[in-house]
Structures are given as structure tokens and as C-alpha cells.
Design an enzyme around this catalytic site. Structure first.
Site, PDB file in Angstrom:
ATOM      1  N   THR A  12     -60.502  -4.437  29.053  1.00  0.00           N
ATOM      2  CA  THR A  12     -61.423  -4.484  30.187  1.00  0.00           C
ATOM      3  C   THR A  12     -62.448  -5.558  29.886  1.00  0.00           C
ATOM      4  O   THR A  12     -62.681  -5.913  28.735  1.00  0.00           O
ATOM      5  CB  THR A  12     -62.148  -3.143  30.425  1.00  0.00           C
ATOM      6  OG1 THR A  12     -62.832  -2.767  29.240  1.00  0.00           O
ATOM      7  CG2 THR A  12     -61.176  -2.053  30.826  1.00  0.00           C
ATOM      8  N   SER A  13     -63.067  -6.068  30.944  1.00  0.00           N
ATOM      9  CA  SER A  13     -64.008  -7.171  30.780  1.00  0.00           C
ATOM     10  C   SER A  13     -65.323  -6.743  30.169  1.00  0.00           C
ATOM     11  O   SER A  13     -65.960  -7.505  29.470  1.00  0.00           O
ATOM     12  CB  SER A  13     -64.269  -7.836  32.128  1.00  0.00           C
ATOM     13  OG  SER A  13     -63.075  -8.394  32.612  1.00  0.00           O
ATOM     14  N   THR A  14     -65.766  -5.528  30.457  1.00  0.00           N
ATOM     15  CA  THR A  14     -67.056  -5.071  29.940  1.00  0.00           C
ATOM     16  C   THR A  14     -66.951  -3.642  29.459  1.00  0.00           C
ATOM     17  O   THR A  14     -66.032  -2.914  29.824  1.00  0.00           O
ATOM     18  CB  THR A  14     -68.162  -5.122  31.029  1.00  0.00           C
ATOM     19  OG1 THR A  14     -67.848  -4.151  32.034  1.00  0.00           O
ATOM     20  CG2 THR A  14     -68.271  -6.492  31.653  1.00  0.00           C
ATOM     21  N   GLN A  17     -66.658  -0.631  32.028  1.00  0.00           N
ATOM     22  CA  GLN A  17     -65.433  -0.305  32.741  1.00  0.00           C
ATOM     23  C   GLN A  17     -64.601   0.737  31.996  1.00  0.00           C
ATOM     24  O   GLN A  17     -63.405   0.593  31.816  1.00  0.00           O
ATOM     25  CB  GLN A  17     -64.618  -1.576  32.979  1.00  0.00           C
ATOM     26  CG  GLN A  17     -65.339  -2.592  33.840  1.00  0.00           C
ATOM     27  CD  GLN A  17     -64.567  -3.899  33.951  1.00  0.00           C
ATOM     28  OE1 GLN A  17     -63.823  -4.274  33.056  1.00  0.00           O
ATOM     29  NE2 GLN A  17     -64.761  -4.586  35.062  1.00  0.00           N
TER      30      GLN A  17
END
Length: 192
Positions: A12-14, A17
Site C-alpha cells: 500500500t502507498s501509505t 491504508q
């Protein structure tokens, strides 16, 4: 005799999430993955340590499984590089959301087509963005990027000459300590 493994990769990007990561982990477990590498990092990050780790870990006959293509690759070039690394080790790639498996000729073809389409879409988006910026500039509505700390280099040097501390300079100019030190170091390296 070693047996082949189904190896998962979730990203996930961050760290915000969590639900997305949990969903990926659930899907990878349901797909039969016996080992899963996971990370919370943007795909545009230069280093993705867990992706590097999974590519190092897979062995001949293993299959790397991801839930979606965008969880794995940031561009066609990136996708080609990853699939090359997997092929060199004799490992395959499966993308669950697309029901795509590179162990089949159709899967290989589809992966290349999808990667090319994604790159084409990105190029179109960037072209539209450039056109929009050019129009905004022509209309006098585009100011561009805001000045960085380097634009305040003269002020930093003036405050330094006045004997002001780094903390005083940071507070007065609203820039970071690192920026102040970088400007001072660059000034010190210039020939007199």
C-alpha cells in the site's frame, strides 16, 4: 528435492491504508501463498526493500502472486524489469484481479499488452497536463512552483554575516535547518 512455492507480495502507498493491505493479505492467503512479503511505501519510491527481498527469495518453479498490477509495478519499464528478474530465476507471476498467469503464453501476451496500455494512458495524461499548464501560462494564471529555500540564500548569508544563529535564521525565514546548512555549505565551497 525442493517444491515450488506460491509467494505473495502486498503493498500500500501509505500506512493509513490498513484496510487495503489487509484485503491484499487475505486474498493472497486465499490464493495459497505460503510466504508473503508486505510493505507500506509508495510505488514511486526509489527503493522498495520488500519487493527486492521477494525477487531475491523466489526460486525456480515458484510463482509470485499479487492482487493487482499497480501493487507491483510503477511503469512498463518497471514491469519488464520485474518479469525479467522472475524469468531469470525460473519463477512465474500471477495477478489475481486479472486472472493472469505468465506461466501461459496467453498470460505473457496479456501482461505485455496491459503494461503497454498503462504506459500509453500515462503519456496521454502527462501530455494533457503539459497542455493545461501551457494554456494557464498563456492566460497568466499559472505561477509555477513556489520558490524554495534556495531563493532565500542571500537572506541566509546576510543573517550569517550579522552573527545570527541558525535557529534565528530558521525562525526568521521559515525554512528548515537543513536548508540553512546546505546554503552555508554551498557558499563556503564557492571560490572567492
Amino acid at each position: 528435492m525442493s517444491t515450488s512455492a506460491l509467494v505473495g507480495y502486498a503493498r500500500t502507498s501509505t500506512t493509513d491504508q490498513k484496510a487495503g493491505l489487509e484485503a491484499q493479505l487475505r486474498d493472497l492467503e486465499q490464493a495459497g501463498c505460503t510466504k508473503v512479503f508486505r510493505e507500506e511505501i509508495s510505488s514511486v519510491a526509489i527503493d522498495r526493500p520488500q519487493l527486492a527481498a521477494v525477487l531475491e527469495w523466489v526460486r525456480e518453479g515458484d510463482t509470485l502472486i499479487v492482487t493487482k498490477l499497480d501493487r507491483l509495478a510503477r511503469s512498463v519499464a518497471d514491469l519488464v524489469s520485474i518479469t525479467k528478474a522472475l524469468k531469470a530465476k525460473g519463477a512465474g507471476l500471477r495477478i489475481l484481479a486479472m486472472n493472469l498467469d505468465t506461466a501461459t503464453p496467453t498470460g505473457k501476451l496479456m501482461l505485455n499488452l496491459l503494461g503497454s496500455i498503462a504506459e500509453f494512458e500515462r503519456e496521454l495524461m502527462l501530455e494533457r497536463q503539459r497542455e493545461g499548464i501551457a494554456k494557464a501560462k498563456a492566460d497568466g494564471k499559472y505561477e509555477g512552483r513556489q520558490p524554495t529555500a534556495r531563493a532565500k540564500a542571500k537572506d541566509v548569508m546576510m543573517m550569517r554575516a550579522e552573527g545570527k544563529s541558525v535557529s534565528d535564521t530558521v525562525a526568521a525565514l521559515g525554512i528548515s535547518r537543513a536548508s540553512v546548512f546546505r546554503i552555508l555549505a554551498e557558499h563556503a565551497r564557492r571560490p572567492v
